[in-house]
Design a protein around this motif. Structure first.
Motif, PDB file in Angstrom:
ATOM      1  N   PHE A 195      53.133  27.008  26.624  1.00 19.12           N
ATOM      2  CA  PHE A 195      51.942  27.301  27.410  1.00 19.12           C
ATOM      3  C   PHE A 195      52.067  26.779  28.840  1.00 19.12           C
ATOM      4  CE2 PHE A 195      49.546  27.168  23.141  1.00 19.12           C
ATOM      5  CZ  PHE A 195      49.818  28.517  22.917  1.00 19.12           C
ATOM      6  N   LYS A 196      52.829  25.714  29.036  1.00 16.24           N
ATOM      7  CA  LYS A 196      53.014  25.168  30.384  1.00 16.24           C
ATOM      8  C   LYS A 196      53.777  26.124  31.293  1.00 16.24           C
ATOM      9  CE  LYS A 196      52.838  20.216  29.305  1.00 16.24           C
ATOM     10  NZ  LYS A 196      53.628  18.956  29.228  1.00 16.24           N
ATOM     11  N   THR A 197      54.488  27.085  30.703  1.00 17.56           N
ATOM     12  CA  THR A 197      55.282  28.017  31.514  1.00 17.56           C
ATOM     13  C   THR A 197      54.490  29.254  31.932  1.00 17.56           C
ATOM     14  OG1 THR A 197      56.153  29.214  29.581  1.00 17.56           O
ATOM     15  CG2 THR A 197      57.373  27.262  30.315  1.00 17.56           C
ATOM     16  N   ILE A 198      53.188  29.317  31.639  1.00 19.73           N
ATOM     17  CA  ILE A 198      52.365  30.448  32.062  1.00 19.73           C
ATOM     18  C   ILE A 198      51.844  30.175  33.474  1.00 19.73           C
ATOM     19  CG2 ILE A 198      50.298  31.807  31.574  1.00 19.73           C
ATOM     20  CD1 ILE A 198      50.603  31.050  28.626  1.00 19.73           C
ATOM     21  N   GLY A 254      48.252  29.539  34.070  1.00 26.07           N
ATOM     22  CA  GLY A 254      47.752  28.308  33.489  1.00 26.07           C
ATOM     23  C   GLY A 254      46.846  28.445  32.290  1.00 26.07           C
ATOM     24  N   ARG A 255      46.800  29.620  31.661  1.00 24.72           N
ATOM     25  CA  ARG A 255      45.948  29.786  30.487  1.00 24.72           C
ATOM     26  C   ARG A 255      46.439  30.946  29.640  1.00 24.72           C
ATOM     27  NH1 ARG A 255      42.344  34.059  30.871  1.00 24.72           N
ATOM     28  NH2 ARG A 255      42.252  35.083  32.916  1.00 24.72           N
ATOM     29  N   VAL A 256      45.982  30.954  28.393  1.00 25.38           N
ATOM     30  CA  VAL A 256      46.243  32.073  27.499  1.00 25.38           C
ATOM     31  C   VAL A 256      45.116  33.084  27.657  1.00 25.38           C
ATOM     32  CG1 VAL A 256      46.540  32.748  25.082  1.00 25.38           C
ATOM     33  CG2 VAL A 256      47.455  30.574  25.887  1.00 25.38           C
ATOM     34  N   GLY A 257      45.449  34.374  27.587  1.00 20.13           N
ATOM     35  CA  GLY A 257      44.465  35.415  27.823  1.00 20.13           C
ATOM     36  C   GLY A 257      43.413  35.522  26.724  1.00 20.13           C
ATOM     37  N   GLN A 258      42.275  36.101  27.083  1.00 14.43           N
ATOM     38  CA  GLN A 258      41.215  36.415  26.138  1.00 14.43           C
ATOM     39  C   GLN A 258      41.437  37.834  25.598  1.00 14.43           C
ATOM     40  OE1 GLN A 258      38.681  34.146  25.227  1.00 14.43           O
ATOM     41  NE2 GLN A 258      40.097  32.812  26.324  1.00 14.43           N
ATOM     42  N   GLU A 317      49.576  25.917  15.857  1.00 13.25           N
ATOM     43  CA  GLU A 317      49.271  24.836  14.916  1.00 13.25           C
ATOM     44  C   GLU A 317      50.513  24.409  14.133  1.00 13.25           C
ATOM     45  OE1 GLU A 317      46.125  26.348  12.532  1.00 13.25           O
ATOM     46  OE2 GLU A 317      44.614  26.191  14.130  1.00 13.25           O
ATOM     47  N   LYS A 318      51.376  25.359  13.820  1.00 14.44           N
ATOM     48  CA  LYS A 318      52.596  25.049  13.072  1.00 14.44           C
ATOM     49  C   LYS A 318      53.694  24.470  13.954  1.00 14.44           C
ATOM     50  CE  LYS A 318      51.900  28.634   9.554  1.00 14.44           C
ATOM     51  NZ  LYS A 318      52.436  29.914   8.980  1.00 14.44           N
ATOM     52  N   ASN A 319      53.640  24.784  15.248  1.00 14.72           N
ATOM     53  CA  ASN A 319      54.684  24.352  16.185  1.00 14.72           C
ATOM     54  C   ASN A 319      54.040  23.705  17.418  1.00 14.72           C
ATOM     55  OD1 ASN A 319      57.144  25.955  14.872  1.00 14.72           O
ATOM     56  ND2 ASN A 319      55.428  27.381  15.035  1.00 14.72           N
ATOM     57  N   PRO A 320      53.347  22.595  17.257  1.00 11.18           N
ATOM     58  CA  PRO A 320      52.551  22.039  18.369  1.00 11.18           C
ATOM     59  C   PRO A 320      53.376  21.646  19.590  1.00 11.18           C
ATOM     60  CG  PRO A 320      52.694  20.484  16.538  1.00 11.18           C
ATOM     61  CD  PRO A 320      53.214  21.787  16.024  1.00 11.18           C
ATOM     62  N   ASP A 321      54.534  21.036  19.399  1.00  8.07           N
ATOM     63  CA  ASP A 321      55.349  20.617  20.541  1.00  8.07           C
ATOM     64  C   ASP A 321      55.896  21.825  21.292  1.00  8.07           C
ATOM     65  OD1 ASP A 321      54.898  17.988  19.851  1.00  8.07           O
ATOM     66  OD2 ASP A 321      56.763  17.787  18.713  1.00  8.07           O
ATOM     67  N   GLU A 322      56.415  22.800  20.542  1.00  4.94           N
ATOM     68  CA  GLU A 322      56.941  24.013  21.164  1.00  4.94           C
ATOM     69  C   GLU A 322      55.822  24.770  21.873  1.00  4.94           C
ATOM     70  OE1 GLU A 322      59.360  28.134  19.996  1.00  4.94           O
ATOM     71  OE2 GLU A 322      58.844  26.678  18.429  1.00  4.94           O
ATOM     72  N   ALA A 323      54.648  24.805  21.259  1.00  6.88           N
ATOM     73  CA  ALA A 323      53.517  25.534  21.846  1.00  6.88           C
ATOM     74  C   ALA A 323      53.099  24.909  23.174  1.00  6.88           C
ATOM     75  CB  ALA A 323      52.348  25.569  20.875  1.00  6.88           C
ATOM     76  N   ARG A 324      53.023  23.578  23.217  1.00 12.49           N
ATOM     77  CA  ARG A 324      52.631  22.910  24.464  1.00 12.49           C
ATOM     78  C   ARG A 324      53.616  23.227  25.581  1.00 12.49           C
ATOM     79  NH1 ARG A 324      50.665  18.796  20.969  1.00 12.49           N
ATOM     80  NH2 ARG A 324      52.744  17.856  20.832  1.00 12.49           N
ATOM     81  N   ALA A 325      54.895  23.183  25.275  1.00 10.55           N
ATOM     82  CA  ALA A 325      55.912  23.493  26.284  1.00 10.55           C
ATOM     83  C   ALA A 325      55.825  24.956  26.710  1.00 10.55           C
ATOM     84  CB  ALA A 325      57.300  23.180  25.728  1.00 10.55           C
ATOM     85  N   ILE A 331      53.977  46.894  30.284  1.00 12.72           N
ATOM     86  CA  ILE A 331      52.998  46.175  31.089  1.00 12.72           C
ATOM     87  C   ILE A 331      52.825  44.775  30.497  1.00 12.72           C
ATOM     88  CG2 ILE A 331      50.684  46.213  32.064  1.00 12.72           C
ATOM     89  CD1 ILE A 331      52.392  48.714  32.716  1.00 12.72           C
ATOM     90  N   PRO A 332      53.299  43.725  31.200  1.00 13.38           N
ATOM     91  CA  PRO A 332      53.104  42.359  30.682  1.00 13.38           C
ATOM     92  C   PRO A 332      51.710  41.841  31.008  1.00 13.38           C
ATOM     93  CG  PRO A 332      54.444  42.310  32.675  1.00 13.38           C
ATOM     94  CD  PRO A 332      54.102  43.746  32.420  1.00 13.38           C
ATOM     95  N   LEU A 333      50.958  41.517  29.987  1.00 18.39           N
ATOM     96  CA  LEU A 333      49.637  40.898  30.158  1.00 18.39           C
ATOM     97  C   LEU A 333      49.747  39.476  29.614  1.00 18.39           C
ATOM     98  CD1 LEU A 333      47.411  43.879  28.953  1.00 18.39           C
ATOM     99  CD2 LEU A 333      47.937  43.221  31.318  1.00 18.39           C
ATOM    100  N   ASP A 334      50.526  38.667  30.329  1.00 19.16           N
ATOM    101  CA  ASP A 334      50.908  37.344  29.828  1.00 19.16           C
ATOM    102  C   ASP A 334      50.771  36.252  30.868  1.00 19.16           C
ATOM    103  OD1 ASP A 334      52.960  37.982  31.548  1.00 19.16           O
ATOM    104  OD2 ASP A 334      54.578  37.623  30.118  1.00 19.16           O
ATOM    105  N   GLY A 335      49.945  36.496  31.897  1.00 15.81           N
ATOM    106  CA  GLY A 335      49.752  35.469  32.910  1.00 15.81           C
ATOM    107  C   GLY A 335      50.969  35.219  33.776  1.00 15.81           C
ATOM    108  N   GLY A 336      51.919  36.174  33.777  1.00 16.07           N
ATOM    109  CA  GLY A 336      53.104  36.056  34.616  1.00 16.07           C
ATOM    110  C   GLY A 336      54.254  35.276  34.017  1.00 16.07           C
ATOM    111  N   GLN A 337      54.211  35.031  32.699  1.00 10.13           N
ATOM    112  CA  GLN A 337      55.196  34.157  32.088  1.00 10.13           C
ATOM    113  C   GLN A 337      56.579  34.785  31.952  1.00 10.13           C
ATOM    114  OE1 GLN A 337      55.133  33.371  27.836  1.00 10.13           O
ATOM    115  NE2 GLN A 337      55.081  31.186  28.282  1.00 10.13           N
TER     116      GLN A 337
END
Length: 251
Positions: free
Chosen positions: A206-209, A212-216, A196-204, A241-247
């Motif tokens: 999340f695209k690198t996962i 294609g999604r953030v984990g639950q 929420e504080k960094n919307p542009d950075e966050a969008r970029a 152990i990375p649990l980050d969708g392969g990012q």
């Protein structure tokens, strides 16, 4: 896989809550530790409502050695021992280095590497007495960011934790205590607040996962942590152990 005693710090929300819920779903006893008792009570309510496992909430400030000691003492007195520890709670000293105040940096280390070391040392004899155990220390892909601007102080705390994990794994393997780092991405309040504080950075970001999604918090992070405690993983220690969708690239 049942009747285990687990301590989870920062269990009142986010990843800590997800891990606590996942262990309780296995029928385990989960000690919920954190600064805000009302948040812990909500996690306990969720566990009680499901009718699986047992939960006990204990108020704890991980920056206090006395509070950590009391957490372990109460757990052992009430349940007889400790089998699994999840070091999750930590304050985050984000910001560019010229803007990071000494107090914030110290708080990051007190709640991160120092609390991790203290709690590992406190539970070690209890795990050894029970014939072994598993310790999880939470780190972050921030250690391997392509651009460390604004994240150097936080990465420093997580790098220190990663080194402590390697040391503990090497020294306590003889006691059948496994020590692992977990580096998650999950839809936690912390991640949501950052986005929420960094919307542009966050969008970029999340695209690198690749997945294609953030984990639950429970389904993707908690259940994976539970699986890492199984007998099939008994030869795994000292690893991240990375649990980050392969990012992130942890190689």
């Amino acid at each position: 896989m049942t009747d285990r005693i687990i301590i989870v710090t920062g269990a009142g929300q986010g990843v800590g809550q997800g891990i606590a819920l996942a262990f309780a779903a296995q029928g385990d006893t989960v000690v919920l530790a954190g600064r805000t008792l009302s948040k812990l009570a909500e996690t306990k309510r969720m566990i009680d409502q499901r009718g699986q496992g047992t939960a006990r909430a204990i108020e704890c400030n991980v920056k206090s050695a006395a509070s950590l000691g009391e957490l372990v003492s109460q757990t052992v007195a009430e349940f007889g021992g400790i089998d699994i520890l999840v070091n999750n709670a930590q304050e985050v000293p984000n910001g560019e280095l010229l803007a990071v105040a000494d107090d914030a940096f110290i708080a990051g280390f007190e709640s991160g590497p120092l609390a991790t070391l203290r709690l590992m040392k406190l539970v070690q004899p209890h795990m050894a007495a029970r014939g072994g155990g598993v310790i999880f220390n939470l780190v972050s892909s921030v250690i391997h960011r392509w651009d460390m601007t604004g994240y150097g102080a936080y990465a420093a705390t997580k790098s220190a934790i990663q080194s402590l994990t390697r040391g503990a794994a090497a020294e306590w393997g003889k006691d059948k205590i496994r020590v692992l780092n977990v580096a998650p991405h999950a839809e936690s309040p912390g991640l949501k607040g950052w986005a929420e504080k960094n919307p542009d950075e966050a969008r970029a970001f999340f695209k690198t996962i690749p997945l294609g999604r953030v984990g639950q918090c429970e389904e993707d992070i908690g259940r994976a942590v539970v699986a890492l405690c199984g007998p099939e993983m008994a030869y795994l220690t000292g690893a991240t152990i990375p649990l980050d969708g392969g990012q992130a690239n942890f190689d």
